[in-house]
Design a protein around this motif. Structure first.
Motif, PDB file in Angstrom:
ATOM      1  N   LYS A 146      44.445  43.146  35.865  1.00  0.00           N
ATOM      2  CA  LYS A 146      44.510  43.710  37.221  1.00  0.00           C
ATOM      3  C   LYS A 146      44.531  42.545  38.212  1.00  0.00           C
ATOM      4  O   LYS A 146      44.151  41.432  37.857  1.00  0.00           O
ATOM      5  CB  LYS A 146      43.261  44.565  37.494  1.00  0.00           C
ATOM      6  N   GLY A 147      44.934  42.843  39.425  1.00  0.00           N
ATOM      7  CA  GLY A 147      44.909  41.802  40.449  1.00  0.00           C
ATOM      8  C   GLY A 147      43.491  41.270  40.629  1.00  0.00           C
ATOM      9  O   GLY A 147      42.523  42.023  40.535  1.00  0.00           O
ATOM     10  N   GLY A 148      43.401  39.976  40.855  1.00  0.00           N
ATOM     11  CA  GLY A 148      42.111  39.371  41.155  1.00  0.00           C
ATOM     12  C   GLY A 148      41.215  39.134  39.959  1.00  0.00           C
ATOM     13  O   GLY A 148      40.043  38.793  40.113  1.00  0.00           O
ATOM     14  N   GLY A 150      41.404  36.725  37.904  1.00  0.00           N
ATOM     15  CA  GLY A 150      41.155  35.282  37.735  1.00  0.00           C
ATOM     16  C   GLY A 150      42.239  34.562  36.949  1.00  0.00           C
ATOM     17  O   GLY A 150      42.048  33.419  36.546  1.00  0.00           O
ATOM     18  N   THR A 152      45.117  33.206  37.830  1.00  0.00           N
ATOM     19  CA  THR A 152      45.643  31.964  38.416  1.00  0.00           C
ATOM     20  C   THR A 152      44.603  30.845  38.355  1.00  0.00           C
ATOM     21  O   THR A 152      44.922  29.704  38.024  1.00  0.00           O
ATOM     22  CB  THR A 152      46.074  32.205  39.884  1.00  0.00           C
ATOM     23  N   SER A 313      34.481  35.899  34.224  1.00  0.00           N
ATOM     24  CA  SER A 313      33.236  36.252  34.915  1.00  0.00           C
ATOM     25  C   SER A 313      32.327  37.030  33.980  1.00  0.00           C
ATOM     26  O   SER A 313      31.713  38.028  34.371  1.00  0.00           O
ATOM     27  CB  SER A 313      33.526  37.087  36.171  1.00  0.00           C
ATOM     28  N   ILE A 337      34.749  33.423  29.793  1.00  0.00           N
ATOM     29  CA  ILE A 337      34.504  32.425  30.844  1.00  0.00           C
ATOM     30  C   ILE A 337      33.379  32.985  31.701  1.00  0.00           C
ATOM     31  O   ILE A 337      33.476  34.115  32.200  1.00  0.00           O
ATOM     32  CB  ILE A 337      35.768  32.233  31.731  1.00  0.00           C
ATOM     33  N   PRO A 338      32.301  32.217  31.877  1.00  0.00           N
ATOM     34  CA  PRO A 338      31.180  32.759  32.651  1.00  0.00           C
ATOM     35  C   PRO A 338      31.518  32.948  34.133  1.00  0.00           C
ATOM     36  O   PRO A 338      32.604  32.590  34.576  1.00  0.00           O
ATOM     37  CB  PRO A 338      30.075  31.712  32.472  1.00  0.00           C
ATOM     38  N   PRO A 341      30.441  32.057  40.988  1.00  0.00           N
ATOM     39  CA  PRO A 341      31.183  32.300  42.226  1.00  0.00           C
ATOM     40  C   PRO A 341      31.228  31.116  43.188  1.00  0.00           C
ATOM     41  O   PRO A 341      32.298  30.782  43.705  1.00  0.00           O
ATOM     42  CB  PRO A 341      30.437  33.483  42.860  1.00  0.00           C
TER      43      PRO A 341
END
Ligand SMILES: Nc1ncnc2c1ncn2[C@@H]1O[C@H](COP(=O)(O)OP(=O)(O)OP(=O)(O)O)[C@@H](O)[C@H]1O
Ligand SMILES: [Mg+2]
Length: 420
Positions: A146-148, A150, A152, A313, A337-338, A341
């Motif tokens: 989904k968009g966002g 991670g 990129t 995340s 990947i942890p 933020p």
């Protein structure tokens, strides 16, 4: 090309059918074994077959699949044909998932068996040709479920971490609606972009490609997205194929930030990749999207074993676990990947890759470990040859992270609800 065929069956009659069939098909050496899957490991070690025929006609149960899975984890290249009376969807799916190439029904039909053998022969001949011809780098596609999610951030930072392993890395930003990968790497000075290159793709060679790339560092180059989506109208599948092919011959790794719209260009890019990572976060919309994306990609001909999941995340103790993700998407969780933020957003806002900006951050460590897996250094810190990019867990540094995730046996156990 002569192929070695080993068969295990406790039926003399079936071993005879295999023998006659290998003779009919030709170009085979045949090694029959009367017995059960108990002898599997020994047979594989002694015969070193190209094709393994396992007759599970009598007593076909899930235990046989477990034995096969454990054996194939050690010899993933073996083309396995299973004979089984169980033709249920669940059984067939599981068999394919652990790497069995063909399941034939029992009682055995000699013609179907011959057809399966011929298919194995032609696949092996094609693979031998391809590996002889292929000298280029590894193409890694990342696509957000989904968009966002991670994609990129991970694509750009993994590329940078690979460069720290002494590899030359190309990043291609294939997100044509305001693709922003260059910003994550701190490079805003691109003079040209993928759309301009695509317009003259027939002329693209290694020199022209490199001249079109923005230089993030000596070893990381990026081909940026066009400024607006309308400019990408001329980026065709043929153009992207040419650009990726040239890039893979010029760089050790080609990292693709692929649009999750999965249009024809994205599908072409995915099709050309050696490894495909679907990036998701652990929530229902992401997992549902990854499940649909996986189904769609498989229907479009994407090889199931190329498709892997990266959970971004990731926090332990989330509502559902990695096994739920695997069950639902039918793909392995290759990496987690942890979440970090503050550090991630500092890195993006400053345009400094995280492994550079905050090397001790857990996200930076995870990316570094992944890159080390994909591109191990030798004892002197020099680059090794290209690692095998098939992502199927054969322990040669292909970065699929089974060490993180219990490996294929763990997946089968969880599929069946056995627990770890
Ligand atoms: N491991 C992480 N920990 C914390 N925040 C993260 C992590 N990975 C990504 N983010 C945050 O998620 C946001 C989205 O990341 P990114 O732009 O890479 O997603 P994307 O999948 O490429 O999105 P898009 O669909 O817009 O292309 C970023 O602002 C970043 O700060
Ligand atoms: Mg993105």
């Amino acid at each position: 090309m002569t192929i070695k065929v080993s068969a295990i069956s406790n039926s003399e009659a079936n071993l005879k059918v295999f023998a006659d069939s290998t003779a009919v098909v030709g170009d085979t050496e045949y090694y029959p074994h009367i017995g059960t899957t108990e002898m599997l490991d020994n047979v594989l070690i002694t015969d070193k077959p190209d094709v393994l025929v396992l007759d599970a006609s009598v007593g076909a149960d899930l235990n046989i699949l477990q034995q096969i899975e454990s054996a194939l984890a050690k010899f993933p290249q073996i083309h396995t044909i299973l004979i089984s009376p169980d033709q249920s969807v669940e059984y067939l799916t599981l068999a394919m998932h652990i790497g069995v190439r063909k399941v034939l029904s029992s009682p055995l039909n000699a013609l179907s068996f011959q057809e399966a053998l011929r298919l194995a022969q032609s696949r092996m001949a094609a693979a031998a040709l391809a590996s002889a011809a292929f000298k280029g780098g590894l193409v890694i596609a990342l696509v957000g479920a989904k968009g966002g999610s991670g994609a990129t951030f991970i694509a750009t930072n993994l590329a940078y971490a690979l460069a720290r392993q002494n590899k030359r890395v190309a990043v291609l930003d294939l997100r044509f609606s305001f693709g922003d990968a260059a910003i994550y790497l701190g490079n805003t000075g691109a003079k040209t972009n993928v759309a301009e290159l695509a317009q003259q793709y027939l002329r693209v060679d290694e020199a022209m490609l490199e001249a079109s790339m923005a230089k993030v560092s000596e070893r990381v180059h990026i081909l940026v997205a066009p400024a607006t989506p309308d400019l990408a109208a001329e980026v065709t599948p043929a153009a992207i194929e040419k650009i990726i092919e040239v890039a893979r011959h010029h760089y050790d790794f080609v990292v693709l930030d692929v649009s999750n719209t999965l249009d024809a260009v994205a599908l072409k890019a995915i099709n050309l990749s050696n490894l495909l990572y679907m990036v998701l976060q652990l929530d229902i919309p992401n997992v549902r999207a990854a499940k649909s994306m996986g189904q769609y990609l498989r229907a479009c001909g994407c090889a199931p074993d190329k498709m892997q999941i990266v959970v971004n995340s990731y926090q332990r103790g989330a509502n559902f676990g990695l096994d739920d993700v695997e069950k639902s998407t039918l793909a392995r969780v290759a990496r987690t990947i942890p979440s970090s933020p503050a550090a991630v957003s500092d890195s993006i806002n400053q345009g400094i890759p995280l492994v550079e900006l905050t090397p001790r951050d857990p996200v930076a460590r995870a990316l570094k470990e992944w890159a080390e897996n994909l591109a191990p250094l030798d004892g002197n810190g020099h680059k090794n040859g290209r690692t095998n990019g098939n992502g199927n867990g054969n322990g040669n540094g292909n970065g699929n992270g089974n060490s993180q995730n219990g490996g294929p046996i763990g997946i089968l156990r969880r599929f069946m609800g056995f627990g770890q």
